[in-house]
Every structure is written in structure tokens, then in C-alpha cells.
Design an enzyme around this catalytic site. Sequence first.
Site, mmCIF file in Angstrom:
data_model
loop_
_atom_site.group_PDB
_atom_site.id
_atom_site.type_symbol
_atom_site.label_atom_id
_atom_site.label_comp_id
_atom_site.label_asym_id
_atom_site.label_seq_id
_atom_site.Cartn_x
_atom_site.Cartn_y
_atom_site.Cartn_z
ATOM 1 N N HIS A 260 0.845 -1.191 0.000
ATOM 2 C CA HIS A 260 0.000 0.000 0.000
ATOM 3 C C HIS A 260 0.878 1.237 0.000
ATOM 4 O O HIS A 260 1.942 1.237 0.612
ATOM 5 C CB HIS A 260 -0.920 0.021 1.229
ATOM 6 C CG HIS A 260 -2.095 0.899 1.054
ATOM 7 N ND1 HIS A 260 -2.032 2.260 1.272
ATOM 8 C CD2 HIS A 260 -3.359 0.635 0.639
ATOM 9 C CE1 HIS A 260 -3.213 2.783 1.020
ATOM 10 N NE2 HIS A 260 -4.040 1.826 0.622
ATOM 11 N N ASP A 313 -7.965 -5.356 0.131
ATOM 12 C CA ASP A 313 -8.478 -6.237 -0.927
ATOM 13 C C ASP A 313 -8.133 -7.708 -0.711
ATOM 14 O O ASP A 313 -8.641 -8.567 -1.421
ATOM 15 C CB ASP A 313 -7.927 -5.789 -2.290
ATOM 16 C CG ASP A 313 -8.681 -4.591 -2.829
ATOM 17 O OD1 ASP A 313 -9.873 -4.477 -2.508
ATOM 18 O OD2 ASP A 313 -8.093 -3.790 -3.555
HETATM 19 N N1 CMC Z 1 3.928 -7.861 -4.176
HETATM 20 C C1 CMC Z 1 5.267 -7.867 -4.222
HETATM 21 N N2 CMC Z 1 6.047 -6.787 -4.084
HETATM 22 C C2 CMC Z 1 5.431 -5.621 -3.889
HETATM 23 C C3 CMC Z 1 4.041 -5.526 -3.808
HETATM 24 C C4 CMC Z 1 3.282 -6.701 -3.958
HETATM 25 N N3 CMC Z 1 1.946 -6.680 -3.902
HETATM 26 N N4 CMC Z 1 3.692 -4.243 -3.586
HETATM 27 C C5 CMC Z 1 4.838 -3.543 -3.551
HETATM 28 N N5 CMC Z 1 5.883 -4.382 -3.733
HETATM 29 C C6 CMC Z 1 7.301 -4.005 -3.755
HETATM 30 C C7 CMC Z 1 7.688 -3.440 -5.116
HETATM 31 O O1 CMC Z 1 8.108 -4.450 -5.981
HETATM 32 C C8 CMC Z 1 8.790 -2.484 -4.736
HETATM 33 O O2 CMC Z 1 9.968 -3.242 -4.489
HETATM 34 P P1 CMC Z 1 11.416 -2.630 -4.879
HETATM 35 O O3 CMC Z 1 11.549 -1.404 -4.030
HETATM 36 O O4 CMC Z 1 12.338 -3.734 -4.524
HETATM 37 O O5 CMC Z 1 11.331 -2.306 -6.343
HETATM 38 C C9 CMC Z 1 8.333 -1.941 -3.374
HETATM 39 O O6 CMC Z 1 7.475 -2.936 -2.830
HETATM 40 C C10 CMC Z 1 7.577 -0.627 -3.460
HETATM 41 O O7 CMC Z 1 6.567 -0.767 -4.459
HETATM 42 P P2 CMC Z 1 5.894 0.465 -5.200
HETATM 43 O O8 CMC Z 1 5.137 -0.017 -6.368
HETATM 44 O O9 CMC Z 1 6.939 1.520 -5.418
HETATM 45 O O10 CMC Z 1 4.949 1.004 -4.073
HETATM 46 P P3 CMC Z 1 3.661 1.836 -4.301
HETATM 47 O O11 CMC Z 1 3.389 2.549 -3.051
HETATM 48 O O12 CMC Z 1 3.774 2.669 -5.540
HETATM 49 O O13 CMC Z 1 2.595 0.688 -4.618
HETATM 50 C C11 CMC Z 1 0.658 -0.601 -4.744
HETATM 51 C C12 CMC Z 1 1.401 0.490 -3.963
HETATM 52 C C13 CMC Z 1 -0.683 -0.825 -4.054
HETATM 53 C C14 CMC Z 1 0.406 -0.144 -6.172
HETATM 54 C C15 CMC Z 1 1.497 -1.903 -4.739
HETATM 55 O O14 CMC Z 1 1.749 -2.301 -3.437
HETATM 56 C C16 CMC Z 1 0.822 -3.005 -5.539
HETATM 57 O O15 CMC Z 1 0.951 -3.054 -6.769
HETATM 58 N N6 CMC Z 1 0.070 -3.929 -4.858
HETATM 59 C C17 CMC Z 1 -0.644 -4.973 -5.512
HETATM 60 C C18 CMC Z 1 -1.993 -4.457 -5.990
HETATM 61 C C19 CMC Z 1 -2.947 -4.188 -4.845
HETATM 62 O O16 CMC Z 1 -3.113 -4.994 -3.935
HETATM 63 N N7 CMC Z 1 -3.644 -3.046 -4.902
HETATM 64 C C20 CMC Z 1 -4.647 -2.661 -3.921
HETATM 65 C C21 CMC Z 1 -4.213 -1.498 -3.103
HETATM 66 S S1 CMC Z 1 -5.215 -1.307 -1.624
HETATM 67 C C22 CMC Z 1 -6.753 -0.921 -2.197
HETATM 68 C C23 CMC Z 1 -6.845 0.471 -2.662
HETATM 69 O O17 CMC Z 1 -6.777 1.388 -1.822
HETATM 70 O O18 CMC Z 1 -7.005 0.670 -3.872
#
Ligand code: CMC
Length: 377
Positions: A260, A313
Site C-alpha cells: 500500500h 483487498d
Molecule cells: N507484491 C510484491 N512486491 C510488492 C508488492 C506486492 N503486492 N507491492 C509492492 N511491492 C514491492 C515493489 O516491488 C517495490 O519493491 P522494490 O523497491 O524492490 O522495487 C516496493 O514494494 C515498493 O513498491 P511500489 O510499487 O513503489 O509502491 P507503491 O506505493 O507505488 O505501490 C501498490 C502500492 C498498491 C500499487 C502496490 O503495493 C501493488 O501493486 N500492490 C498490488 C496491488 C494491490 O493490492 N492493490 C490494492 C491497493 S489497496 C486498495 C486500494 O486502496 O485501492
Amino acid sequence: MADVTIHRGLKEIYLDRTKSSYIDGKNGKLYYRGFNINELANNSTFEEVSYLLIHGELPSKSELAEITKWMADAREIPSGIITLIDSIKHLHPMDVLRTIISALAAFDNNLADESMDANIERGLSITAKAPSIVAAHVRLRNGDKYIPPNPNLSHAANFMYMLYGREPDLMDAKLIDKDLILHAEHGLNASSFTARVVASTQSDMYSALTAGIAALKGPAHGGAAEGVMKQAQEIGDESNTAEYVNNLLSSGGRIMGFGHRVYKTADPRALILKVDAKNLSERKGNPKWFTILQSLAVCMEPYEKKGICENVDFWTGAIYNLLEIPDDIFVSIFALARIPGWTAQVAEQLNNNILIRPLLDYVGELDKPYVAIEERK
Ligand code: CMC
């Protein structure tokens, strides 16, 4: 090109001040209008939370009775809308919901009234109608007849009634009610930001809410619950989980329902829903999905120290599945829960409006010679 700091994804940028909700991402706490989400999930109803978000205070007994009746009376959708749903029923439910909420403007006899009261009433009316739209779509695409809303049922129970054609078990309806409460509002998430951007241009409520739905659809936002169930189905059995997680993460994939932007510890909504998913799977005598998700959560434990924890989720998919809700409407349920939150934030934006218009740092070339079409290679 300019000497500026770029905040990609607007990470950690404050756009404005709000009184709608507060996310304490470090300590895993969430508040709507100052009320802890645990209290609201355990004691409130979606109708009451809608009132709270939109009006800023909990309703009195008579105000709650009034808004509950108003919303029940506003559930019916025009026959023209049902015809339109029928004509696009082959689309994904989120595409249908996005299109229909936009189309509802055509049935608004008061469209020219852009006052705050009219906008809030629109938000509430769309909140009331959204479950009817989603349920009508599911029934029509299955070749079933549209079931008109039942004003004697709660918002959540009526949604299930319109979906299945029978009154739901009271505990099942309470669970959906709680799920709607938990999804109703959440700071400056991508869809609320989108709704605010549209409102900031002095566009209208239908446009702002339609845009919110468009932003919510993606798997990085609301689409994750559907993705969680897809991954659980691919895993198939808990004995396959470790290998599945290793393969996915080593190929750069992501586990849906984890991570998140704001929470760097457990999402409080996920903690509540985990207990509900466990109890529901016991009550329904079907532990399969809970067991697989539990094994997935165990495999992801090492990532907790990186702040990658279960989000809202993660457990919702299992709950919806156990309630026999089709996978492709999971994100639509998120959308119909979030409408009061979008409405509250659009109202907040309009109360102290400023055009949201950030900058991009241009890094392309300048003053390139224009070559006539005949002379280009
Ligand atoms: N599985 C594996 N690794 C992850 C995940 C995941 N679900 N989420 C983040 N990471 C890792 C990512 O690979 C990165 O690693 P590194 O720094 O080594 O490259 C690090 O964590 C930071 O990720 P980010 O994409 O820069 O972080 P963000 O804050 O931009 O992403 C997110 C937030 C929700 C888009 C992401 O966690 C994600 O894609 N999650 C899966 C989809 C999901 O469950 N979405 C629902 C969000 S909650 C409901 C809502 O409010 O919409």
C-alpha cells in the site's frame, strides 16, 4: 530540464487539508470524520456512514431514519437505464457502472442546479442507485429478469436481494454492510484524487464520480480483489503456495492484495476482514479459499519488514466468493461503497476550490526545424 524536484506518483505530497478521513499509515489506523474504523465497522451501518462522511457528524435517530428512507426510495433506476444496461451487458461490470453513472445525468431534472445541496443530493442518489445498476447488469447478462429494489431492506441486504432474487441471510447481509463501511473513504487515493481534479475544474458531480470509477477500475487500485481470487485459483491448493509465490516474485510479479502507498504496516481494514473471512468460511463449511490465502499471507511474512502487508483487498475476494458473488463484480462493490467518500471529498474540494494543475518538467528537445511533409523520409 528545470532545476526542480520531481515527485513521481505524487508520493508523500500533501495536496490540501481534509476532515473526511485520516490514515495513520505507520500505526495502521484509519478514521472517518474522527471515528476509528473499528468502531464504525462494529457498530454502524453503511447508511449511517454515508451520512457521517457527507455531513461530517453522526446523525441523530430521526436523521438516520430520514436518510435511510431517502436512500431506499432513491434506489429505483429509470427504465431507460435498464434498457441501456441491457444494450451493453457484454461489457465488464465496471465499464457498465462507469457508463451508467454518466448516463444518469440524462435523467436528472435539476441538472442546472450546481448548488452544494444539489450536488450532495446527487452523490447520495447515485450511492442509492449504484447497487441497483450492478445487480441489474448481473441479472440481465445471465438472462434473468431485473428485480426492483425492496425499500424494506437495508442498503446492503437490498443489493444482495436484487442480485440473487431472494432475501439474504441476515449475517451475510451484515457482512456486506461492514465491507461497504470499510471501503467507503480513504484519503487521497487515486480515485478520490481523480474525482477532486474533475471537480476542481468546476465540472459536475456526474463527471467527478464517473472519473472516480474510471480510476478505481485498475488492478493497482480497486481491481486487486478480483486479482487476489485469480491468484488463489491459480494456486489451487495450499501445498502449491510457496512455489507460486517464489515464481511470481522472482519474475517481477506482484502478489495482489499486498502493499500500500500509505500503510507500511497491516491495513486495519484487512485485520477486520481476515476475522470475518475465517468466520464465514467456517459458517459456510468451505475453508478452501481462507486456507489458501492464509498460506499466501504466511509466505509473504518476510516482506512485512519492507512494509509490504495485506491490504483491504486481500480478504474481500474470499468473502465475496463464499457469498456466491461473481468475481468480476468485486471492484464494482468497492465502487458502490466509495461513492459517499468521493461525494464528501468533491464537496470539500468545491467548498474551498482551487484548480488542480501541477506541472511536468519538459525534458524533450526545443526549436526543432519543421520539415515539410514532401521532404520527410
Ligand atoms: N507484491 C510484491 N512486491 C510488492 C508488492 C506486492 N503486492 N507491492 C509492492 N511491492 C514491492 C515493489 O516491488 C517495490 O519493491 P522494490 O523497491 O524492490 O522495487 C516496493 O514494494 C515498493 O513498491 P511500489 O510499487 O513503489 O509502491 P507503491 O506505493 O507505488 O505501490 C501498490 C502500492 C498498491 C500499487 C502496490 O503495493 C501493488 O501493486 N500492490 C498490488 C496491488 C494491490 O493490492 N492493490 C490494492 C491497493 S489497496 C486498495 C486500494 O486502496 O485501492
